[in-house]
Design an enzyme around this catalytic site. Sequence first.
Site, PDB file in Angstrom:
ATOM      1  N   HIS A  32       9.913   6.337   3.606  1.00 20.47           N
ATOM      2  CA  HIS A  32       9.611   4.975   3.056  1.00 20.47           C
ATOM      3  C   HIS A  32       8.326   4.811   3.813  1.00 20.47           C
ATOM      4  O   HIS A  32       7.965   4.472   4.879  1.00 20.47           O
ATOM      5  CB  HIS A  32      10.292   3.911   3.779  1.00 20.47           C
ATOM      6  CG  HIS A  32      10.091   2.577   3.088  1.00 20.47           C
ATOM      7  ND1 HIS A  32      10.633   2.096   2.031  1.00 20.47           N
ATOM      8  CD2 HIS A  32       9.218   1.630   3.300  1.00 20.47           C
ATOM      9  CE1 HIS A  32      10.298   0.859   1.678  1.00 20.47           C
ATOM     10  NE2 HIS A  32       9.375   0.571   2.550  1.00 20.47           N
ATOM     11  N   CYS A  33       6.967   5.013   2.887  1.00 20.58           N
ATOM     12  CA  CYS A  33       5.735   4.720   3.506  1.00 20.58           C
ATOM     13  C   CYS A  33       4.974   4.456   2.270  1.00 20.58           C
ATOM     14  O   CYS A  33       5.763   4.222   0.989  1.00 20.58           O
ATOM     15  CB  CYS A  33       5.096   5.931   4.071  1.00 20.58           C
ATOM     16  SG  CYS A  33       5.357   7.578   3.009  1.00 20.58           S
ATOM     17  N   TYR A  50      -0.443 -10.659  -1.787  1.00 19.10           N
ATOM     18  CA  TYR A  50      -1.096 -10.650  -0.606  1.00 19.10           C
ATOM     19  C   TYR A  50      -2.104  -9.279  -1.160  1.00 19.10           C
ATOM     20  O   TYR A  50      -1.877  -8.832  -1.978  1.00 19.10           O
ATOM     21  CB  TYR A  50      -0.400 -10.007   0.481  1.00 19.10           C
ATOM     22  CG  TYR A  50       0.452  -8.738   0.166  1.00 19.10           C
ATOM     23  CD1 TYR A  50      -0.186  -7.578   0.732  1.00 19.10           C
ATOM     24  CD2 TYR A  50       1.641  -8.859  -0.247  1.00 19.10           C
ATOM     25  CE1 TYR A  50       0.479  -6.435   0.500  1.00 19.10           C
ATOM     26  CE2 TYR A  50       2.348  -7.521  -0.207  1.00 19.10           C
ATOM     27  CZ  TYR A  50       1.803  -6.366  -0.065  1.00 19.10           C
ATOM     28  OH  TYR A  50       2.394  -5.233  -0.297  1.00 19.10           O
ATOM     29  N   ARG A 131       9.134 -14.278  -1.246  1.00 17.92           N
ATOM     30  CA  ARG A 131       7.708 -14.715  -0.994  1.00 17.92           C
ATOM     31  C   ARG A 131       6.806 -13.588  -1.506  1.00 17.92           C
ATOM     32  O   ARG A 131       5.508 -13.768  -1.275  1.00 17.92           O
ATOM     33  CB  ARG A 131       7.622 -14.900   0.643  1.00 17.92           C
ATOM     34  CG  ARG A 131       8.028 -13.710   1.386  1.00 17.92           C
ATOM     35  CD  ARG A 131       8.087 -13.815   2.744  1.00 17.92           C
ATOM     36  NE  ARG A 131       9.039 -12.933   3.571  1.00 17.92           N
ATOM     37  CZ  ARG A 131       8.696 -11.546   3.563  1.00 17.92           C
ATOM     38  NH1 ARG A 131       7.568 -11.303   3.370  1.00 17.92           N
ATOM     39  NH2 ARG A 131       9.468 -10.821   4.442  1.00 17.92           N
ATOM     40  N   HIS A 182      15.657  -1.152   4.368  1.00 22.65           N
ATOM     41  CA  HIS A 182      15.685  -1.896   5.707  1.00 22.65           C
ATOM     42  C   HIS A 182      16.932  -2.635   6.072  1.00 22.65           C
ATOM     43  O   HIS A 182      16.938  -3.568   6.609  1.00 22.65           O
ATOM     44  CB  HIS A 182      14.414  -2.843   5.892  1.00 22.65           C
ATOM     45  CG  HIS A 182      13.262  -2.163   5.219  1.00 22.65           C
ATOM     46  ND1 HIS A 182      12.753  -0.898   5.207  1.00 22.65           N
ATOM     47  CD2 HIS A 182      12.225  -2.697   4.539  1.00 22.65           C
ATOM     48  CE1 HIS A 182      11.542  -0.705   4.468  1.00 22.65           C
ATOM     49  NE2 HIS A 182      11.288  -1.977   4.104  1.00 22.65           N
ATOM     50  N   ASP A 252       7.312   3.096   7.163  1.00 25.99           N
ATOM     51  CA  ASP A 252       6.857   2.037   6.335  1.00 25.99           C
ATOM     52  C   ASP A 252       5.294   1.884   6.657  1.00 25.99           C
ATOM     53  O   ASP A 252       4.668   0.856   6.299  1.00 25.99           O
ATOM     54  CB  ASP A 252       7.383   0.828   6.699  1.00 25.99           C
ATOM     55  CG  ASP A 252       7.197  -0.580   5.754  1.00 25.99           C
ATOM     56  OD1 ASP A 252       6.961  -0.254   4.836  1.00 25.99           O
ATOM     57  OD2 ASP A 252       6.995  -1.733   6.172  1.00 25.99           O
TER      58      ASP A 252
END
Length: 302
Positions: A32-33, A50, A131, A182, A252
């Site tokens: 997971h990256c 963002y 969010r 996660h 991550d």
Amino acid sequence: MSAFNKDADWLDWHPSPSKPKFVVPNGAVDAHCHVFGPGAEFPFAPQRKYTPCDASKKQLWALRDYLGFSRNVVVQATCHGADNRALVDALLASNGLARGVATVSEDVTDTELDALHQAGVRGVRFNFVKRLVDALPFDSLKRIAARIKELNWHIVIYFEGQELPELYDFFTSLPTTVVVDHMGRPDVTKPLDGPEFSLFLKLMRENENFWSKVSCPERISVAGPSKHYVDVIPFARTVVEQFSQRVLWGTDWPHPNMKTHMPDDGQLVDIIPLIAPTTELQQKLLISNPMRLYWPEQSIKS
């Protein structure tokens, strides 16, 4: 010079992570990256919540080698929306050492799906974190799920623990292998055997098509890095020990949207033996499981 301005309160990735004390086994997969941009070459989505720093494929490969990993699974991040060009560029440059998880919209064509598959994509991500994304209707997601099932892809779901009750029935209706990001971001201030995390364990126990990533203590922990994210370890270890054939781990990197601290990737690697305390569990978590899911043609049974 990048053609965008990073969010002022969004931290850059760690410039000099420590060398892990834990030596990962040969063939280990960072499952997971992300890659971001570079923004001047691969623009970010207009509807993004963002704007990140640049985090290129070459920087990701350098971190992989430094930490001792052999392969990567690159996950499309919300800041790129359903424009998977940066992801595909990384996969095509990986010499077969990376696979991908894309984001697609309902109007994606069969030709586009085939091109993603040829590049190395093996799953799609559904994000339910309010969010970060504007929610898509379940009907639309079900139609996407039915199409990607034909490619033998899986679905990655990202949600927060308190949202699981309202999403549970939809999740269990999905027709593919499903990978939870996660651990569903549990609230680690609540009891390990409390109703919230117990529902997640039930989801895993009663649905053998469900897998979980035991990653991102930096997002879940209240104790923080100075205490080595100690409050997350019992949750992750429980998942690893109960579902050893269906767990994955990842850095991550470059840790999107972190605002309180930027984790040291070496410290994250050193948590692995605390959540997977035996050689056998480490082999499954880091090699056998991700190879079976992302490189089945090369995997061996654990």
